[in-house]
Design an enzyme around this catalytic site. Sequence first.
Site, PDB file in Angstrom:
ATOM      1  N   CYS A  77      -3.380   1.694   6.244  1.00 42.25           N
ATOM      2  CA  CYS A  77      -3.852   1.003   7.447  1.00 42.25           C
ATOM      3  C   CYS A  77      -4.429   1.989   8.462  1.00 42.25           C
ATOM      4  O   CYS A  77      -5.151   1.600   9.367  1.00 42.25           O
ATOM      5  CB  CYS A  77      -2.731   0.166   8.049  1.00 42.25           C
ATOM      6  SG  CYS A  77      -1.207   1.096   8.248  1.00 42.25           S
ATOM      7  N   GLU A 112       3.195  -5.069  12.292  1.00 43.81           N
ATOM      8  CA  GLU A 112       2.250  -3.966  12.061  1.00 43.81           C
ATOM      9  C   GLU A 112       1.165  -4.530  11.159  1.00 43.81           C
ATOM     10  O   GLU A 112       1.421  -4.801   9.982  1.00 43.81           O
ATOM     11  CB  GLU A 112       2.942  -2.803  11.346  1.00 43.81           C
ATOM     12  CG  GLU A 112       4.048  -2.146  12.121  1.00 43.81           C
ATOM     13  CD  GLU A 112       3.592  -1.595  13.441  1.00 43.81           C
ATOM     14  OE1 GLU A 112       2.402  -1.212  13.547  1.00 43.81           O
ATOM     15  OE2 GLU A 112       4.404  -1.562  14.370  1.00 43.81           O
ATOM     16  N   GLU A 116       6.977   0.699  15.919  1.00 39.66           N
ATOM     17  CA  GLU A 116       8.065   1.219  15.102  1.00 39.66           C
ATOM     18  C   GLU A 116       8.207   2.703  15.426  1.00 39.66           C
ATOM     19  O   GLU A 116       7.498   3.239  16.253  1.00 39.66           O
ATOM     20  CB  GLU A 116       7.738   1.015  13.618  1.00 39.66           C
ATOM     21  CG  GLU A 116       7.566  -0.444  13.247  1.00 39.66           C
ATOM     22  CD  GLU A 116       7.390  -0.664  11.757  1.00 39.66           C
ATOM     23  OE1 GLU A 116       6.308  -0.340  11.235  1.00 39.66           O
ATOM     24  OE2 GLU A 116       8.335  -1.152  11.113  1.00 39.66           O
ATOM     25  N   ASN A 118       0.804  -1.232   0.000  1.00 41.41           N
ATOM     26  CA  ASN A 118       0.000   0.000   0.000  1.00 41.41           C
ATOM     27  C   ASN A 118       0.836   1.280   0.000  1.00 41.41           C
ATOM     28  O   ASN A 118       0.476   2.252  -0.653  1.00 41.41           O
ATOM     29  CB  ASN A 118      -1.007  -0.017   1.146  1.00 41.41           C
ATOM     30  CG  ASN A 118      -0.369  -0.193   2.493  1.00 41.41           C
ATOM     31  OD1 ASN A 118       0.710  -0.765   2.616  1.00 41.41           O
ATOM     32  ND2 ASN A 118      -1.010   0.317   3.522  1.00 41.41           N
TER      33      ASN A 118
HETATM   34  O1  TXE Z   1      -0.976  -8.788   2.479  1.00 38.73           O
HETATM   35  P1  TXE Z   1       0.061  -9.832   2.968  1.00 38.73           P
HETATM   36  P2  TXE Z   1      -1.920  -8.902   1.218  1.00 38.73           P
HETATM   37  C1  TXE Z   1      -4.339  -6.134   4.787  1.00 38.73           C
HETATM   38  C2  TXE Z   1      -5.511  -5.780   3.916  1.00 38.73           C
HETATM   39  C3  TXE Z   1      -5.363  -6.697   2.774  1.00 38.73           C
HETATM   40  C4  TXE Z   1      -4.855  -7.936   3.474  1.00 38.73           C
HETATM   41  C5  TXE Z   1      -4.092  -8.874   2.617  1.00 38.73           C
HETATM   42  O2  TXE Z   1      -6.708  -6.051   4.589  1.00 38.73           O
HETATM   43  O3  TXE Z   1      -6.560  -6.943   2.114  1.00 38.73           O
HETATM   44  O4  TXE Z   1      -4.001  -7.433   4.463  1.00 38.73           O
HETATM   45  O5  TXE Z   1      -3.170  -8.168   1.803  1.00 38.73           O
HETATM   46  C6  TXE Z   1       4.389 -11.113   2.464  1.00 38.73           C
HETATM   47  N1  TXE Z   1       5.517 -15.259   5.228  1.00 38.73           N
HETATM   48  N2  TXE Z   1      -3.189  -5.284   4.609  1.00 38.73           N
HETATM   49  O6  TXE Z   1      -2.347 -10.268   0.887  1.00 38.73           O
HETATM   50  O7  TXE Z   1      -0.135 -11.133   2.302  1.00 38.73           O
HETATM   51  C7  TXE Z   1       3.872 -10.589   1.154  1.00 38.73           C
HETATM   52  O8  TXE Z   1       4.586 -11.135   0.082  1.00 38.73           O
HETATM   53  C8  TXE Z   1       6.183 -14.104   5.092  1.00 38.73           C
HETATM   54  C9  TXE Z   1      -2.938  -4.336   5.627  1.00 38.73           C
HETATM   55  O9  TXE Z   1      -1.232  -8.166   0.153  1.00 38.73           O
HETATM   56  O10 TXE Z   1       0.055  -9.772   4.441  1.00 38.73           O
HETATM   57  C10 TXE Z   1       4.088  -9.097   1.322  1.00 38.73           C
HETATM   58  O11 TXE Z   1       5.441  -8.766   1.097  1.00 38.73           O
HETATM   59  N3  TXE Z   1       5.771 -13.097   4.326  1.00 38.73           N
HETATM   60  C11 TXE Z   1      -1.589  -3.774   5.553  1.00 38.73           C
HETATM   61  C12 TXE Z   1       3.746  -8.893   2.794  1.00 38.73           C
HETATM   62  O12 TXE Z   1       3.890 -10.174   3.393  1.00 38.73           O
HETATM   63  C13 TXE Z   1       4.604 -13.250   3.679  1.00 38.73           C
HETATM   64  C14 TXE Z   1      -0.995  -3.563   4.241  1.00 38.73           C
HETATM   65  C15 TXE Z   1       2.318  -8.387   3.052  1.00 38.73           C
HETATM   66  O13 TXE Z   1       1.411  -9.220   2.358  1.00 38.73           O
HETATM   67  C16 TXE Z   1       3.857 -14.431   3.786  1.00 38.73           C
HETATM   68  C17 TXE Z   1      -1.302  -4.609   3.309  1.00 38.73           C
HETATM   69  C18 TXE Z   1       4.357 -15.465   4.612  1.00 38.73           C
HETATM   70  N4  TXE Z   1       3.712 -16.604   4.786  1.00 38.73           N
HETATM   71  C19 TXE Z   1      -2.394  -5.398   3.511  1.00 38.73           C
HETATM   72  N5  TXE Z   1       2.738 -14.295   3.037  1.00 38.73           N
HETATM   73  C20 TXE Z   1      -1.246  -2.683   6.526  1.00 38.73           C
HETATM   74  N6  TXE Z   1      -1.473  -2.891   7.796  1.00 38.73           N
HETATM   75  O14 TXE Z   1      -0.711  -1.661   6.143  1.00 38.73           O
HETATM   76  C21 TXE Z   1       2.787 -13.071   2.481  1.00 38.73           C
HETATM   77  N7  TXE Z   1       3.925 -12.441   2.849  1.00 38.73           N
END
Ligand code: TXE
Length: 483
Positions: free
Chosen positions: A282, A248, A464, A150
């Site tokens: 977020c 986070e 953080e 994001n």
């Molecule tokens: O996030 P992911 P996604 C929320 C938002 C969104 C949902 C899913 O609701 O719809 O999360 O988004 C890496 N081990 N937020 O699927 O999967 C992944 O490659 C280690 C809130 O895009 O959590 C990426 O680099 N790493 C949020 C990172 O984790 C792993 C911002 C985040 O991806 C992994 C984004 C694993 N098993 C989404 N699986 C905020 N709080 O700002 C994935 N990743």
Amino acid sequence: MIQLLNYINGSLTEPLSKQYINNIEPATGQAYSHCPDSDERDVQLAYEAAKNAFESWSKTPLEERMLMLMRIADGIEKRMDEFVAAESKDNGKPLKLARAVDIPRAVSNFRFYASAIQHFASESHQMPGVGVNYTLRQPIGVVGCISPWNLPLYLFSWKIAPALATGNCVVAKPSEITPYTAYLLSQVCIAVGLPKGVLNIVHGLGSKVGQAIVEHDGIKAISFTGGTETGKRIAATAAPMFKKLSLELGGKNPTLVFADCDFEETVKQVVTASFSNQGEICLCGSRIFVEKSIYEKFREAFVTRVKTLKVGDPNDADSNLGAIVSEQHKNKILSYIQLAKEEGGKILCGGEELGADQRSDRVKNGYFISPTVIDGLSYTCQTNQEEIFGPVVTLTPFESEEEVLMMANSVKYGLSATIWTNDLKRAHRVAEKIEAGIVWINSWLVRDLRTPFGGVKASGVGREGGWEAMRFFTEPKNVFVKT
Ligand code: TXE
């Protein structure tokens, strides 16, 4: 097609698999770059490079480390236009937002931590007549930084800068959905002469690269920003390995509007807090609670203002909202809008994909959703309890401070909250009782990099920002000397 590469041991390298993932521009729906589809073998190479670099980097004088981070900041700034265009193309956010917020903030993150390391001090505790304790703050070693799509470079640098400043070497993974600016960052690191292995960037899927970083027993700390479900999985893997963890995660942030607020200003600011970056921050407020006596007036003024927001090509100077980050995420948001209708919600505006008549030719296949305002829902329904992470907000009236606090605190999340009132006593009282890591009174997203940043409950673990990040990325060691 632009070919992105990993940055391992100071060089830009192909993934060992030689496989790539198509990277899509969300505004057009077209693939425009290839992102490495790396795996645990690339993570291992990155780890070895980081481990080898640690001995020297951790002993590098603070001033030199500071200068290196400053050079990285300057290097990004010098290529500002390129970074801005890449961030907007990758994520779908308006170009003007990437220029005003994302990239300048990434520059600030490096400068802030370059300066912080010069001022970071540890404690000593004297025991009169007995001796003195002093606490060393030593770098951890090789640490992992995993970031989301994001605010790509902004959140990536928010982790990398304090990790490097404190003398760690890093294996980092940006989101596979938005890898472009991390790739440009690796070019900057090479150009400014960051010693090889100090920072390694491995691109690829979370399930492969992310998981391999978390599972690696030589990587001693994980700083992660992303979804709550992913955070849970990471914690389940890392906790039994006794890794340090900073998580986070998601939010479902409440916006509390009291009748005595500055009405016009509040409407204006709450619209911004709801729909900036297509609601994909977020910290965006997605549950807006309005005191009953002004509910109808607020609803009308709010919806009127939301209808003036322009959704469109991120390259257009007058677009307030750009594209949703991916087709999958667009479908997830639309499914929540459908759910809201099934739960009895009334769509006051938006509620659908941007019509073909409102799109220019360039973006006719992109992923756009009109800003959506819904009311008539119970605060306990799924729409009001789960994170949507898009341009969708709900309006709910309240009668008393107790009631709004109860509703605001009813979700599993606790990241941020905003309070809009001219009664300062009330503002302090409510701020104290609200379950959140960050509270803004009569404002939103004002950030001072020295302050703790993070959430409670399902919004995360740890903080953080400022000294919090410096403490996270160092291990305290107490030494006692008998006098
Ligand atoms: O996030 P992911 P996604 C929320 C938002 C969104 C949902 C899913 O609701 O719809 O999360 O988004 C890496 N081990 N937020 O699927 O999967 C992944 O490659 C280690 C809130 O895009 O959590 C990426 O680099 N790493 C949020 C990172 O984790 C792993 C911002 C985040 O991806 C992994 C984004 C694993 N098993 C989404 N699986 C905020 N709080 O700002 C994935 N990743």
